[in-house]
Every structure is written in C-alpha cells, then in structure tokens.
Design an enzyme around this catalytic site. Structure first.
Site, PDB file in Angstrom:
ATOM      1  N   ARG A  51      81.960 -69.483 -81.788  1.00 52.93           N
ATOM      2  CA  ARG A  51      81.347 -68.321 -82.440  1.00 52.93           C
ATOM      3  C   ARG A  51      82.421 -67.314 -82.841  1.00 52.93           C
ATOM      4  NH1 ARG A  51      77.395 -68.159 -77.300  1.00 52.93           N
ATOM      5  NH2 ARG A  51      79.402 -67.564 -76.475  1.00 52.93           N
ATOM      6  N   SER A  82      75.138 -68.423 -83.271  1.00 51.92           N
ATOM      7  CA  SER A  82      74.566 -69.082 -82.105  1.00 51.92           C
ATOM      8  C   SER A  82      75.165 -70.470 -82.012  1.00 51.92           C
ATOM      9  CB  SER A  82      73.036 -69.159 -82.256  1.00 51.92           C
ATOM     10  OG  SER A  82      72.476 -70.005 -81.273  1.00 51.92           O
ATOM     11  N   LYS A 159      72.702 -59.547 -81.673  1.00 47.59           N
ATOM     12  CA  LYS A 159      73.775 -60.245 -80.962  1.00 47.59           C
ATOM     13  C   LYS A 159      74.393 -59.281 -79.982  1.00 47.59           C
ATOM     14  CE  LYS A 159      76.660 -63.705 -80.292  1.00 47.59           C
ATOM     15  NZ  LYS A 159      76.277 -65.102 -80.087  1.00 47.59           N
ATOM     16  N   ARG A 191      69.868 -60.754 -73.199  1.00 54.47           N
ATOM     17  CA  ARG A 191      68.880 -61.140 -74.207  1.00 54.47           C
ATOM     18  C   ARG A 191      67.533 -60.483 -73.928  1.00 54.47           C
ATOM     19  NH1 ARG A 191      71.317 -66.393 -73.330  1.00 54.47           N
ATOM     20  NH2 ARG A 191      69.581 -66.909 -71.939  1.00 54.47           N
ATOM     21  N   SER A 229      70.738 -63.218 -79.209  1.00 52.55           N
ATOM     22  CA  SER A 229      71.783 -64.093 -78.685  1.00 52.55           C
ATOM     23  C   SER A 229      72.846 -63.240 -78.015  1.00 52.55           C
ATOM     24  CB  SER A 229      72.420 -64.910 -79.815  1.00 52.55           C
ATOM     25  OG  SER A 229      71.480 -65.761 -80.421  1.00 52.55           O
ATOM     26  N   GLU A 299      62.118 -71.502 -76.263  1.00 51.29           N
ATOM     27  CA  GLU A 299      62.377 -71.325 -74.835  1.00 51.29           C
ATOM     28  C   GLU A 299      61.691 -72.438 -74.045  1.00 51.29           C
ATOM     29  OE1 GLU A 299      64.230 -69.127 -73.407  1.00 51.29           O
ATOM     30  OE2 GLU A 299      63.518 -68.769 -71.375  1.00 51.29           O
ATOM     31  N   SER A 345      67.703 -70.974 -82.020  1.00 49.92           N
ATOM     32  CA  SER A 345      68.351 -70.327 -80.878  1.00 49.92           C
ATOM     33  C   SER A 345      67.464 -70.435 -79.644  1.00 49.92           C
ATOM     34  CB  SER A 345      68.622 -68.855 -81.217  1.00 49.92           C
ATOM     35  OG  SER A 345      69.126 -68.159 -80.101  1.00 49.92           O
ATOM     36  N   ALA A 348      64.787 -67.432 -75.134  1.00 50.65           N
ATOM     37  CA  ALA A 348      63.822 -66.543 -75.797  1.00 50.65           C
ATOM     38  C   ALA A 348      63.130 -65.607 -74.815  1.00 50.65           C
ATOM     39  CB  ALA A 348      62.794 -67.369 -76.568  1.00 50.65           C
ATOM     40  N   PRO A 353      55.806 -65.512 -76.680  1.00 53.88           N
ATOM     41  CA  PRO A 353      55.190 -65.873 -75.401  1.00 53.88           C
ATOM     42  C   PRO A 353      56.057 -66.845 -74.614  1.00 53.88           C
ATOM     43  CG  PRO A 353      54.101 -66.993 -77.224  1.00 53.88           C
ATOM     44  CD  PRO A 353      55.035 -65.999 -77.838  1.00 53.88           C
ATOM     45  N   GLY A 356      57.274 -70.281 -75.740  1.00 55.43           N
ATOM     46  CA  GLY A 356      57.106 -70.331 -77.189  1.00 55.43           C
ATOM     47  C   GLY A 356      58.236 -69.635 -77.902  1.00 55.43           C
TER      48      GLY A 356
END
Length: 371
Positions: A51, A82, A159, A191, A229, A299, A345, A348, A353, A356
């Site tokens: 990155r 990411s 980020k 995050r 991220s 996630e 990415s 989450a 949710p 999700g």
C-alpha cells in the site's frame, strides 16, 4: 463541477504507467486529481507494505507532473489502498478527479469531497478522539463537495493508521497505553471507531451512542455507507465522501446497496435495476462498460454462521479471516457485475450489519455511456 473516474490495472504495486500515460495524453489533468482508491497485491494486514509502495509511486508521479513536492501531494490527495486480491479479484487503482468544467445535465451529478484529520497516536486508535475527528472530517468533506444531505451520500471511504508492535510498546512505555497491545486487533479498533464516526456524521448513530465504549461491542450500531481500512502508511484518517450534488454535472452517478450477509445479492440486483441495467443474473458485457468503479465491504460473521450453517473463517490459524471473506464475497459480487476490478475490503466492524456489508457503484447513467 465535474467529476471524473478513471480505473487502471496494477501489474505490480509500483506500476503507475497507466496514470502516467493518461497524464501524458491529456486524458487526465494531474492538477484535478483529488483522490486515489485501489487494491494492491499484499495481505491487507499490518505488514502489508504494498500500500505504501503504491502511494509513494503515485505521489512521485503526480508531484513530477504538477511541480509539487511529495509531501504536498500526500497532504492534499488521499491515497487509500486495501491490500488483498485473493481469488478472482484484480489489482487496480481508481483515480478520482474534479474540475471546474460544466456539462449540461439535469438533476444531481457525482460529487467528491476529501478531508484529513489531524495525526493520530497509537492511544487514540479505537477511542473517542478518533470517532469525533472522523465525524468532523466527514462533514468537512461533504461541505467541500456541496453535498447537501446525508441522503445524497452513497459511499464514505476512510483510511486510518495502523501501528507496529514497536509503536505500541513505545506508546505504552510513555504512559499512553493503546486499546490493545496486538497490532492486528488495534487495526480493528481503528476501523470500528472510524465507522462510528461516519455513522455519527451521517446521523445513523446518535452522538450519545457514538462513543468509545461501543467500539467492537455494540454491533447494532453501524453506518450503511462507511468503508474503513487501516495501514502503516498513514498517520491520520483520510476521508473521501462520494455522493450526489446539484452543484456537479456530468453523466456519472452513484448508488449503494446493503449486503445483509456474505451471500446477499438481492440488494445489488435491485440497485442495478434502479440504475437502468438489464435484469438478469449477471450484467451483460455490453452493459459492463457503464461500471466505472465498484466498492465492496464485507465481514466474516462473528457468530460463526452463514444462513444457519457454520463457517471456519474465524478459526483458521493459517489465513486471516479477512483474506477468506474478500475471496468469497469478491467472487460473488464479481459474478453479478461481470467485473473483477473491484475494491473489496474486509474488516467491516460497524460498517453494515454483522456478517454483511455494502456495495457502492459509480456508473454512467443509462443512455449516457461514451464510446
């Protein structure tokens, strides 16, 4: 104002020849570049230096093209990358531009705003300062873009910084203990706090609940438009807000849809229909050129289940769960869009949710595609 979205392949993390050619040919005015978002070849974890390599390569190129120093470029343009292109995902980067050109068109056009927080220390990560600074930066980016309401915001990319074990040890010895002494877990704290900040700014989470005590604990709290991220290549939270505004013209638009779980494509299909794509299991190749950028957040469900059946992503000692979920959800969304150059990415936390996430698309309006 007029937004531009230009996606380039990334053969290796230092190959910025695509942007260099676009600048040389006049397709992109380097002074109009406002942000770059992309996927690199690394693992997406603390030790992913691909990155930073791409950020440095782009800053050098843009600096040479504009006559600005690398430091000035980095302070004005968010380079948000990411790591992790598992499975069918393609490494790429998307250059976002904004110019003062006008283009005839009715309604609202694609709008882009950016902002930066002040620098964050290891003991700020996952705590109230990061939440509040992020919320303020999101509102600042919205104002810069002329986006009037949260309803017109369809994607907020943040980020934030990650810190090595040495950073954590030094902070602890100085009497400023971080939220955890595990570098990977500290990324998750960052995050999560940043996502709560986005939710606070958008009004999805009340100020009373957008607090440090809720970070990684109350997963009923989330932002439906946040994608966050973290990486060792930054020291502040860099924020890019993408939405719609009457102050912007052009043929581009943006929309987003939730994913209730890793298999949920119903919202994606509904969004595609609203955007004028033909109905069907997969976007036809003839329509795929309308898609200018695709952003996905996902996630691994914390209860260890996907629609009642167990998954093993959280128990794998050989591969981080983020790498599993990126490959799985990336393949699912790519199969719908017919496109593998997706910004997918993991991680989450409080971004959709639990288990999700979201999908956000920038596309040419139906009937407006350019040859």
């Amino acid at each position: 104002m007029l937004a531009g979205v230009h996606r380039f392949s990334l053969p290796d993390p230092g190959d910025v020849s695509g942007l260099a050619a676009a600048i040389a040919s006049g397709v992109i005015d380097p002074t109009n570049i406002v942000a770059v978002i992309g996927k690199t070849h690394g693992n997406g974890l603390v030790n992913d230096y691909t990155r930073g390599y791409l950020s440095q390569s782009l800053a050098l190129l843009i600096g040479e093209a504009t006559g600005r120093s690398i430091d000035v470029v980095r302070k004005h343009i968010p380079f948000i990358f990411s790591g992790g292109v598992e499975g069918v995902l393609s490494p790429h980067y998307t250059v976002l531009t904004a110019s003062h050109e006008t283009q005839v068109g009715g309604g609202k056009g694609l709008a882009i705003g950016v902002a930066f927080t002040s620098d964050l220390a290891p003991d700020d990560i996952g705590r109230q300062r990061q939440i509040d600074l992020t919320a303020s930066a999101v509102l600042e980016a919205m104002a810069k873009a002329g986006i009037a309401t949260a309803d017109d915001v369809h994607f907020v990319q943040v980020k934030g910084p990650a810190f090595t074990q040495a950073d954590i040890v030094a902070s602890t010895k100085a009497g400023r203990a971080p939220a955890t002494d595990n570098p990977g877990k500290l990324m998750a704290f960052g995050r999560a706090a940043s996502a709560l900040g986005v939710g606070k700014a958008m009004g999805d989470i009340s100020a009373e609940r957008a607090v440090g005590e809720a970070v990684l604990k109350d997963f009923t709290l989330y932002s439906p438009v946040a994608s966050v991220s973290a990486g060792v290549e930054v020291r502040c939270n860099e924020v890019v807000v993408i939405g719609l505004s009457k102050h912007w013209g052009g043929s581009l638009t943006v929309a987003h849809a939730p994913m209730a779980d890793a298999l949920d494509i119903s919202g994606i299909h509904a969004m595609l229909g609203d955007l004028g794509f033909s109905r069907g299991p997969q976007v036809p190749r003839t329509d795929a050129a309308r898609i200018k950028a695709a952003f996905v957040k996902c996630e691994a469900a914390r209860d260890g289940l996907v629609r009642g059946k167990i998954h093993t992503m959280l128990n794998d000692g050989d591969m981080d769960q983020q790498r599993h979920i990126r490959a799985a959800v990336g393949a699912i969304v790519a199969s719908v869009l017919g496109d593998t150059a997706l910004f997918v990415s993991g991680g989450a936390e409080h971004q959709g949710p639990d288990g999700g996430g979201l999908v956000s698309l920038i596309v040419e309006r139906a009937g407006d595609i350019r040859a």
